[in-house]
Scaffold this active site. Structure first.
Site, short mmCIF file in Angstrom:
data_model
loop_
_atom_site.label_atom_id
_atom_site.label_comp_id
_atom_site.label_asym_id
_atom_site.label_seq_id
_atom_site.Cartn_x
_atom_site.Cartn_y
_atom_site.Cartn_z
N GLU A 164 -8.14 4.61 6.76
CA GLU A 164 -8.92 4.27 5.57
C GLU A 164 -9.08 2.75 5.45
OE1 GLU A 164 -8.68 4.90 0.71
OE2 GLU A 164 -6.89 5.13 1.95
N HIS A 165 -7.96 2.04 5.46
CA HIS A 165 -7.96 0.58 5.40
C HIS A 165 -7.46 0.03 6.73
CE1 HIS A 165 -6.96 1.93 1.20
NE2 HIS A 165 -7.99 1.14 0.93
N HIS B 202 1.54 3.35 -3.24
CA HIS B 202 0.60 4.31 -3.83
C HIS B 202 1.27 5.65 -4.08
CE1 HIS B 202 -3.54 2.84 -4.25
NE2 HIS B 202 -3.25 1.99 -3.30
N GLN C 84 0.82 -1.21 0.00
CA GLN C 84 0.00 0.00 0.00
C GLN C 84 0.85 1.27 0.00
OE1 GLN C 84 -3.49 0.05 -0.35
NE2 GLN C 84 -2.90 -2.04 -0.90
N HIS D 161 -46.25 31.00 10.31
CA HIS D 161 -46.43 29.55 10.41
C HIS D 161 -47.74 29.24 11.14
CE1 HIS D 161 -42.17 29.57 9.43
NE2 HIS D 161 -42.11 28.25 9.46
#
Length: 433
Positions: free
Chosen positions: A321-322, A256, A253, A415
């Site tokens: 993230e992971h 990346h 990883q 209202h």
């Protein structure tokens, strides 16, 4: 809590100075596109990608010609991966049910799940053509029911041509229009409706820090999925796994990019002390060591704690993230963790499976955003919109009476008048008293 850093990396967040510089650059580019439209898009594409074709949109004939160049086995592999993503997305979509119920006699409330009409899907390029991001965005949008999907990806920096496998994945995923356009200029074109595009309702997909910042600044003009920054990986491991597997998955990883945090969290001192030697060994033969080594040097971490409970607490604080769990009881973390983009449970799976082929979506929250959001899925393309219907005079008078008194408390006289009109119109003399 006992926490020991065997190795500690730099803070994953970019410096405030760099963030400010990025914000300024993106703000200027978006402003220029708003003023100059298509001309500015062309200028930016030429400047950043050396790409300025007569039409940025690929015709059907061009798409088919590009796909015809791809080996049949590669096409089969892309379609296999998309079948997994499609199947899981369809299952997720089936969980989103429209609702209608009579809550009190004569009052019907409901909601409908309505897909956005037009989504822009960005698929990054650069050193790695992110073919899988086409499955995750384009295909997921179509399963959600989005009527028009516009897909953008930059030209291949090596060939200067459209990236064939990415184009194929966009096409097989169901993209209605495919544009070869990258970076901030792609974000701006989709948001403002340039170079022949319709203005999209939302933009999804990962990208570099400029793309992420463009999405942040365009939010409100369009919807976005989330801000996905540099890839983050946390591996939680105990004595039941080994250094070879841990380091393979960390460096896998880290490749990346040079700012992708890869962290080991363990309660095994023996495993923690084996990691650095194994990193040196694997970097010596890893083809992408030029990136992975820098990422590990600057952002890699080895954290040692005493107990499994501390592992959960530290992991939730990191909110990665992971999160890959290589322990004797991975389900303990499934039951007890609350902050993560996606979990990968047990030695038989890994983050790469989720990135490329297994079926879950790989567009996930980074920079602690897992504390408040999950990743991209069919639900991100769907608006859950409520409606109400009052069937009887009695029900309108009942709700109107309560509404009138509640408006009085807040001082909302206009209202209150809406409620009072219904009480007068549909009620009896006694009810008006």
């Amino acid at each position: 809590m006992s926490i020991k850093y065997i190795k500690q990396g730099m803070q994953a967040e970019e410096s405030a100075e760099n963030q400010a510089k990025t914000r300024q650059i993106v703000e200027g580019i978006l402003s220029d596109v708003q003023k100059n439209g298509d001309d500015e898009i062309r200028k930016l594409s030429q400047k950043f990608d050396n790409w300025n074709p007569e039409s940025f949109r690929l015709s059907d004939q061009e798409i088919q010609r590009i796909i015809a160049q791809i080996p049949e086995k590669t096409v089969e592999d892309i379609k296999w991966a998309q079948a997994q993503v499609r199947r899981f997305a369809q299952i997720q979509r089936s969980t989103l049910q429209d609702v209608e119920i009579e809550t009190i006699p004569g009052v019907v409330l409901g909601h409908k799940n309505i897909p956005v009409n037009c989504a822009g899907c960005y698929v990054p390029g650069g050193r790695y053509p992110m073919v899988a991001s086409a499955h995750m965005s384009v295909l997921t949008a179509k399963v959600a029911g989005v009527k028009k999907v516009i897909a953008c990806t930059p030209p291949d920096p090596k060939s200067g041509m459209p990236p064939a496998e990415t184009v194929a994945a966009m096409h097989f995923g169901g993209a209605d229009e495919i544009y070869i356009l990258g970076g901030i200029q792609a974000m701006a074109a989709m948001a403002y409706g340039c170079i022949g595009m319709d203005q999209v309702d939302m933009i999804v997909g990962p990208g570099n820090h400029f793309v992420a910042e463009a999405k942040r600044q365009l939010f409100g003009q369009v919807g976005i999925d989330l801000l996905a920054g540099p890839t983050e990986t946390l591996i939680i491991a105990d004595e039941t796994t080994d250094a070879e597997m841990v380091v393979t998955d960390l460096l896998g990883q880290a490749e990346h990019g040079p700012n992708s945090p890869a962290v080991l969290l363990t309660n095994s001192e023996e495993l923690a002390n084996q990691i650095e030697d194994e990193v040196v060994k694997q970097l010596a033969v890893l083809p992408t060591a030029d990136l992975a080594s820098v990422s590990w040097r600057d952002y890699g971490e080895i954290i040692l704690v005493d107990t499994i409970e501390e592992m959960v607490a530290v992991a939730d604080d990191i909110a990665s993230e992971h999160v890959q769990v290589n322990t004797a009881d991975p389900d303990y973390f499934l039951k007890n963790m609350t902050n993560y983009g996606a979990l990968f449970l047990g030695n038989r799976t890994n983050v790469a499976y989720g990135d490329k082929a297994i079926g879950t979506n790989h567009t996930l929250p980074t920079k602690k955003a897992a504390r408040f959001t999950g990743g991209l899925w069919v639900g991100k393309f769907i608006k859950t919109c409520t409606y109400q219907r009052v069937l009887t005079d009695e029900a309108s008078v009942l709700v109107g009476s309560y509404c009138s008194r509640l408006c009085e408390i807040e001082g909302f006289k206009g209202h209150q008048a809406q409620a009072d009109l219904r009480v007068r119109r549909y009620g009896s003399v006694e009810e008006l008293a």
